[in-house]
Motif scaffolding. Sequence first.
Motif, PDB file in Angstrom:
ATOM      1  N   VAL A 191       0.786  -1.423   0.325  1.00 37.04           N
ATOM      2  CA  VAL A 191       0.086   0.429  -0.168  1.00 37.04           C
ATOM      3  C   VAL A 191       1.362   0.783   0.060  1.00 37.04           C
ATOM      4  N   ALA A 192       1.720   0.899   1.098  1.00 39.29           N
ATOM      5  CA  ALA A 192       2.999   2.435   0.889  1.00 39.29           C
ATOM      6  C   ALA A 192       3.462   2.676  -0.913  1.00 39.29           C
ATOM      7  N   ARG A 193       4.038   2.117  -1.023  1.00 36.57           N
ATOM      8  CA  ARG A 193       4.417   2.113  -2.319  1.00 36.57           C
ATOM      9  C   ARG A 193       3.556   2.711  -3.756  1.00 36.57           C
ATOM     10  N   LEU A 194       1.878   2.018  -3.389  1.00 36.18           N
ATOM     11  CA  LEU A 194       0.984   2.891  -3.985  1.00 36.18           C
ATOM     12  C   LEU A 194       0.343   4.675  -3.859  1.00 36.18           C
ATOM     13  N   ALA A 195       0.949   5.112  -2.583  1.00 34.98           N
ATOM     14  CA  ALA A 195       0.266   6.013  -1.701  1.00 34.98           C
ATOM     15  C   ALA A 195       2.158   6.505  -1.838  1.00 34.98           C
ATOM     16  N   ASP A 196       3.156   5.976  -2.261  1.00 36.98           N
ATOM     17  CA  ASP A 196       3.729   7.047  -2.420  1.00 36.98           C
ATOM     18  C   ASP A 196       3.563   8.494  -3.270  1.00 36.98           C
ATOM     19  N   PRO A 197       3.610   9.442  -3.253  1.00 36.49           N
ATOM     20  CA  PRO A 197       3.421  10.783  -4.292  1.00 36.49           C
ATOM     21  C   PRO A 197       4.246  10.611  -5.273  1.00 36.49           C
ATOM     22  N   GLY A 198       5.692  10.000  -5.049  1.00 38.82           N
ATOM     23  CA  GLY A 198       6.522  10.675  -6.101  1.00 38.82           C
ATOM     24  C   GLY A 198       6.645   8.871  -7.136  1.00 38.82           C
ATOM     25  N   ALA A 199       6.185   7.593  -6.574  1.00 38.66           N
ATOM     26  CA  ALA A 199       5.790   6.597  -7.832  1.00 38.66           C
ATOM     27  C   ALA A 199       4.902   6.678  -8.980  1.00 38.66           C
ATOM     28  N   LYS A 200       4.704   6.344  -9.988  1.00 40.25           N
ATOM     29  CA  LYS A 200       4.266   5.756 -11.178  1.00 40.25           C
ATOM     30  C   LYS A 200       3.741   4.487 -10.610  1.00 40.25           C
ATOM     31  N   VAL A 201       1.886   5.168 -11.238  1.00 41.89           N
ATOM     32  CA  VAL A 201       0.882   3.799 -11.302  1.00 41.89           C
ATOM     33  C   VAL A 201      -0.416   3.781 -12.361  1.00 41.89           C
ATOM     34  N   LEU A 202      -0.816   2.906 -12.407  1.00 46.17           N
ATOM     35  CA  LEU A 202      -1.324   3.199 -13.977  1.00 46.17           C
ATOM     36  C   LEU A 202      -3.152   2.802 -13.427  1.00 46.17           C
ATOM     37  N   ASP A 203      -3.150   4.297 -13.984  1.00 44.31           N
ATOM     38  CA  ASP A 203      -4.521   4.898 -13.683  1.00 44.31           C
ATOM     39  C   ASP A 203      -5.581   4.000 -13.825  1.00 44.31           C
ATOM     40  N   GLY A 204      -5.993   3.839 -12.359  1.00 49.26           N
ATOM     41  CA  GLY A 204      -7.862   2.959 -12.960  1.00 49.26           C
ATOM     42  C   GLY A 204      -7.942   1.298 -13.023  1.00 49.26           C
ATOM     43  N   CYS A 205      -6.649   1.458 -12.655  1.00 51.80           N
ATOM     44  CA  CYS A 205      -5.806  -0.115 -12.688  1.00 51.80           C
ATOM     45  C   CYS A 205      -5.859  -0.837 -11.092  1.00 51.80           C
ATOM     46  N   PHE A 206      -6.590  -2.530 -11.233  1.00 57.39           N
ATOM     47  CA  PHE A 206      -6.559  -2.551  -9.991  1.00 57.39           C
ATOM     48  C   PHE A 206      -5.301  -3.424  -9.944  1.00 57.39           C
ATOM     49  N   TYR A 207      -4.343  -3.778  -8.328  1.00 57.88           N
ATOM     50  CA  TYR A 207      -2.947  -3.969  -7.804  1.00 57.88           C
ATOM     51  C   TYR A 207      -3.363  -5.389  -7.520  1.00 57.88           C
ATOM     52  N   ASP A 208      -2.925  -6.565  -7.639  1.00 53.60           N
ATOM     53  CA  ASP A 208      -2.803  -7.906  -6.344  1.00 53.60           C
ATOM     54  C   ASP A 208      -1.797  -7.746  -6.069  1.00 53.60           C
ATOM     55  N   GLY A 209      -1.487  -7.318  -4.563  1.00 52.64           N
ATOM     56  CA  GLY A 209      -0.082  -7.338  -4.151  1.00 52.64           C
ATOM     57  C   GLY A 209       0.816  -5.663  -5.574  1.00 52.64           C
ATOM     58  N   ARG A 210       1.702  -6.547  -5.454  1.00 57.67           N
ATOM     59  CA  ARG A 210       2.908  -5.178  -6.239  1.00 57.67           C
ATOM     60  C   ARG A 210       2.238  -4.963  -8.254  1.00 57.67           C
ATOM     61  N   LEU A 211       1.546  -6.195  -8.628  1.00 60.50           N
ATOM     62  CA  LEU A 211       1.051  -6.650 -10.232  1.00 60.50           C
ATOM     63  C   LEU A 211      -0.445  -5.519  -9.675  1.00 60.50           C
ATOM     64  N   PRO A 212      -0.148  -5.081 -11.591  1.00 62.25           N
ATOM     65  CA  PRO A 212      -2.262  -4.983 -12.233  1.00 62.25           C
ATOM     66  C   PRO A 212      -1.692  -5.920 -12.199  1.00 62.25           C
ATOM     67  N   ALA A 213      -3.693  -6.158 -12.089  1.00 55.99           N
ATOM     68  CA  ALA A 213      -4.171  -7.660 -12.320  1.00 55.99           C
ATOM     69  C   ALA A 213      -5.387  -7.207 -12.500  1.00 55.99           C
ATOM     70  N   LYS A 214      -6.150  -8.415 -13.007  1.00 55.13           N
ATOM     71  CA  LYS A 214      -7.682  -7.931 -13.126  1.00 55.13           C
ATOM     72  C   LYS A 214      -8.636  -7.988 -12.529  1.00 55.13           C
ATOM     73  N   SER A 215      -9.655  -7.241 -12.747  1.00 51.49           N
ATOM     74  CA  SER A 215     -10.190  -6.423 -11.456  1.00 51.49           C
ATOM     75  C   SER A 215     -12.305  -7.387 -11.930  1.00 51.49           C
ATOM     76  N   ALA A 216     -13.024  -7.660 -10.781  1.00 54.12           N
ATOM     77  CA  ALA A 216     -14.060  -8.400 -10.973  1.00 54.12           C
ATOM     78  C   ALA A 216     -14.656  -7.292 -12.568  1.00 54.12           C
TER      79      ALA A 216
END
Length: 286
Positions: free
Chosen positions: A234-259
């Motif tokens: 969670v801290a990695r995704l909450a780090d304001p300096g980190a890049k994230v994939l907008d709208g993505c569901f992450y399973d742990g550290r990796l993007p994953a398919k949501s329902a």
Amino acid sequence: MAAPTPLILCGRSVPEGPIVLLTGSTGGIGYETARLLAAGDVTVVVHARTEEEGAAAFQRLVNSGADPRRLQPAVADFSDLRQVAGLAAAIGAAYPRLDVLVNNAGTGGTGHRTLTPDGHELTFQVNYLAPYLLTRLLADRIGASPVGRVVNVSSSLHRAGRINWTDPSWKRRYNRGAAYAQSKLALTMFTAALTELEPKVREAVSVHPGIIATGMLKHYGHRSRPAIEGGEVVARLADPGAKVLDGCFYDGRLPAKSAAAAVEPEAVEKLWRLSERLTGLDRRPS
């Protein structure tokens, strides 16, 4: 009777750097996330359900080495939407911007159907309606940040959920597991809704932090990993300096398919409108 005023200890200057509001910071994944974020240049608004829990978490964080100037306690019980609104108002008065909002606070529910003072089923309100309301009320402050990110701490169990459109508070056939899965599906759908329906939010992601040794473990079984591992995710995704994939569901550290239901446009918008009614936002002046 008036709602209790959320506690914000702001009689001191806030250090330079990003500001993160982390709900449910007193234990488990939330506590570890707060500890990791505060170790950097982030000011963490440490949310607790009660003043006593907040004071204890604040002291634990300081004892662990966190700079007290980087910690700002706040209190609101998410089973009372008046307190959620009060928390949003206090945050808005204290800070000109909010770089990241982490909707982490949650409950596993109870063995029997429990209603909040607002008339909603407890799990649905604490896990979904409260973060929905908090995020909507803080949208201006989130939009004032160049980061403007919302992180929703969901669960892989959202895939087993369905929205009980005609009876979201389970007046009939209440089931603890189904209520929990519904609440996490709704939170994951909210992530998709933010990317489409709330232009002030720049980025929104949801995450299953893993099967962690917290109070939620009973929903998964008995095998788990320590809370620090979930906090790191969670801290990695909450780090304001980190890049994230907008709208993505992450399973742990990796993007994953949501329902599939979590990203179905008509259902996502339908839930948004239902949530407006259930939280009273449809009655607020625009």
